[in-house]
Design an enzyme around this catalytic site. Structure first.
Site, PDB file in Angstrom:
ATOM      1  CE  LYS A  11      -3.765  -2.407   2.415  1.00 24.32           C
ATOM      2  NZ  LYS A  11      -4.568  -2.466   3.668  1.00 24.32           N
ATOM      3  CE1 TYR A  51      -9.049  -3.446   0.746  1.00 20.66           C
ATOM      4  CE2 TYR A  51      -8.402  -1.340  -0.185  1.00 20.66           C
ATOM      5  CZ  TYR A  51      -8.088  -2.494   0.513  1.00 20.66           C
ATOM      6  OH  TYR A  51      -6.800  -2.701   0.978  1.00 20.66           O
ATOM      7  CG  ASN A 114      -3.233  -2.670   7.081  1.00 21.29           C
ATOM      8  OD1 ASN A 114      -3.110  -2.185   5.961  1.00 21.29           O
ATOM      9  ND2 ASN A 114      -4.242  -3.454   7.420  1.00 21.29           N
ATOM     10  CG  HIS A 117      -4.785  -6.426  -0.442  1.00 27.13           C
ATOM     11  ND1 HIS A 117      -6.017  -6.515   0.158  1.00 27.13           N
ATOM     12  CD2 HIS A 117      -4.819  -7.254  -1.521  1.00 27.13           C
ATOM     13  CE1 HIS A 117      -6.768  -7.361  -0.541  1.00 27.13           C
ATOM     14  NE2 HIS A 117      -6.074  -7.821  -1.568  1.00 27.13           N
ATOM     15  CD  GLU A 128      -8.242  -9.244  -3.866  1.00 28.69           C
ATOM     16  OE1 GLU A 128      -7.074  -9.644  -3.634  1.00 28.69           O
ATOM     17  OE2 GLU A 128      -9.066  -9.015  -2.958  1.00 28.69           O
TER      18      GLU A 128
HETATM   19  P1  DAT Z   1      -7.361  -7.183   5.342  1.00 26.04           P
HETATM   20  O1  DAT Z   1      -6.584  -6.048   4.681  1.00 26.04           O
HETATM   21  O2  DAT Z   1      -6.583  -7.806   6.470  1.00 26.04           O
HETATM   22  O3  DAT Z   1      -7.881  -8.197   4.341  1.00 26.04           O
HETATM   23  P2  DAT Z   1     -10.080  -6.166   5.423  1.00 26.04           P
HETATM   24  O4  DAT Z   1     -10.227  -6.708   4.041  1.00 26.04           O
HETATM   25  O5  DAT Z   1     -11.098  -6.495   6.444  1.00 26.04           O
HETATM   26  O6  DAT Z   1      -8.644  -6.531   6.031  1.00 26.04           O
HETATM   27  O7  DAT Z   1     -10.009  -4.566   5.346  1.00 26.04           O
HETATM   28  C1  DAT Z   1      -9.314  -3.926   4.294  1.00 26.04           C
HETATM   29  C2  DAT Z   1      -8.544  -2.775   4.876  1.00 26.04           C
HETATM   30  O8  DAT Z   1      -9.433  -1.833   5.454  1.00 26.04           O
HETATM   31  C3  DAT Z   1      -7.582  -3.139   5.997  1.00 26.04           C
HETATM   32  O9  DAT Z   1      -6.348  -3.617   5.532  1.00 26.04           O
HETATM   33  C4  DAT Z   1      -7.460  -1.840   6.720  1.00 26.04           C
HETATM   34  C5  DAT Z   1      -8.833  -1.233   6.594  1.00 26.04           C
HETATM   35  N1  DAT Z   1      -9.650  -1.562   7.770  1.00 26.04           N
HETATM   36  C6  DAT Z   1     -10.187  -2.752   8.088  1.00 26.04           C
HETATM   37  N2  DAT Z   1     -10.855  -2.704   9.236  1.00 26.04           N
HETATM   38  C7  DAT Z   1     -10.743  -1.422   9.652  1.00 26.04           C
HETATM   39  C8  DAT Z   1     -11.217  -0.713  10.782  1.00 26.04           C
HETATM   40  N3  DAT Z   1     -11.952  -1.311  11.728  1.00 26.04           N
HETATM   41  N4  DAT Z   1     -10.895   0.609  10.894  1.00 26.04           N
HETATM   42  C9  DAT Z   1     -10.156   1.217   9.949  1.00 26.04           C
HETATM   43  N5  DAT Z   1      -9.671   0.621   8.851  1.00 26.04           N
HETATM   44  C10 DAT Z   1      -9.968  -0.680   8.715  1.00 26.04           C
HETATM   45 MG    MG Z   2      -9.282  -8.000   2.842  1.00 29.10          MG
END
Ligand code: DAT
Ligand code: MG
Length: 150
Positions: A11, A51, A114, A117, A128
């Site tokens: 990212k 997303y 973080n 991805h 994807e």
């Molecule tokens: P991942 O990236 O581990 O697959 P995800 O698909 O649930 O997680 O979410 C995509 C991204 O969105 C994640 O990397 C960071 C952001 N995100 C997820 N949960 C969040 C939250 N509770 N608050 C803020 N950002 C969040």
């Molecule tokens: Mg995800």
């Protein structure tokens, strides 16, 4: 047996912090095979599609803005159980819950920064890969695989 593939992406924060090589290196050293790699500055529409399953979440607008803040580096890795293993190598979504030794556990603190991805299922990986690499990716065999797989 078809080889499993996953989509891994560094990212904008990870790119700016110089962690692209670190992410590539971990997947390379583990033994996974690199099939595609590129830096891109995606559009808002492209990120909203990527997303799409999160669009009802309160953090969605902030997530898309963060992803638009700079280039990303997308890659496709192949190998045995690479989807699940890739997620383990990345660590938990919230870096504070990520184990040391994982990418997020070693380099990140906040969930909104973080670093990386990783696809969460074989099905979403293929979606994807098609979204980020519409031109297709490489496919090749490696003689080194005989030293990695039994
Ligand atoms: P991942 O990236 O581990 O697959 P995800 O698909 O649930 O997680 O979410 C995509 C991204 O969105 C994640 O990397 C960071 C952001 N995100 C997820 N949960 C969040 C939250 N509770 N608050 C803020 N950002 C969040
Ligand atoms: Mg995800």
């Amino acid at each position: 047996m078809a080889t499993e593939r996953t989509y891994i992406m560094v990212k904008p924060d990870g790119v700016e912090r110089g962690l692209v090589g670190e992410v590539i290196s971990r997947f390379e050293k583990r033994g996974f095979k690199l099939l595609g790699l590129k830096a891109v500055q995606p559009s808002r529409a492209h990120l909203e599609e990527h997303y799409g399953d999160l669009k009802t979440k309160a953090f969605f607008p902030k997530l898309v803005d963060y992803m638009l803040s700079g280039p990303v580096v997308g890659m496709v890795w192949a190998g045995k159980e690479v989807v699940k293993t890739g997620r383990v190598m990345l660590g938990a979504t919230n870096p504070l819950a990520s184990a040391p030794g994982t990418i997020r556990g070693d380099y990140a603190i906040d969930v909104g920064k973080n670093i990386c991805h990783g696809s969460d299922s074989v099905e979403s990986a293929e979606k994807e890969i098609a979204l980020w690499f519409p031109e297709g990716v490489c496919n090749y065999s490696r003689s080194i695989d005989k030293l990695i797989y039994e």
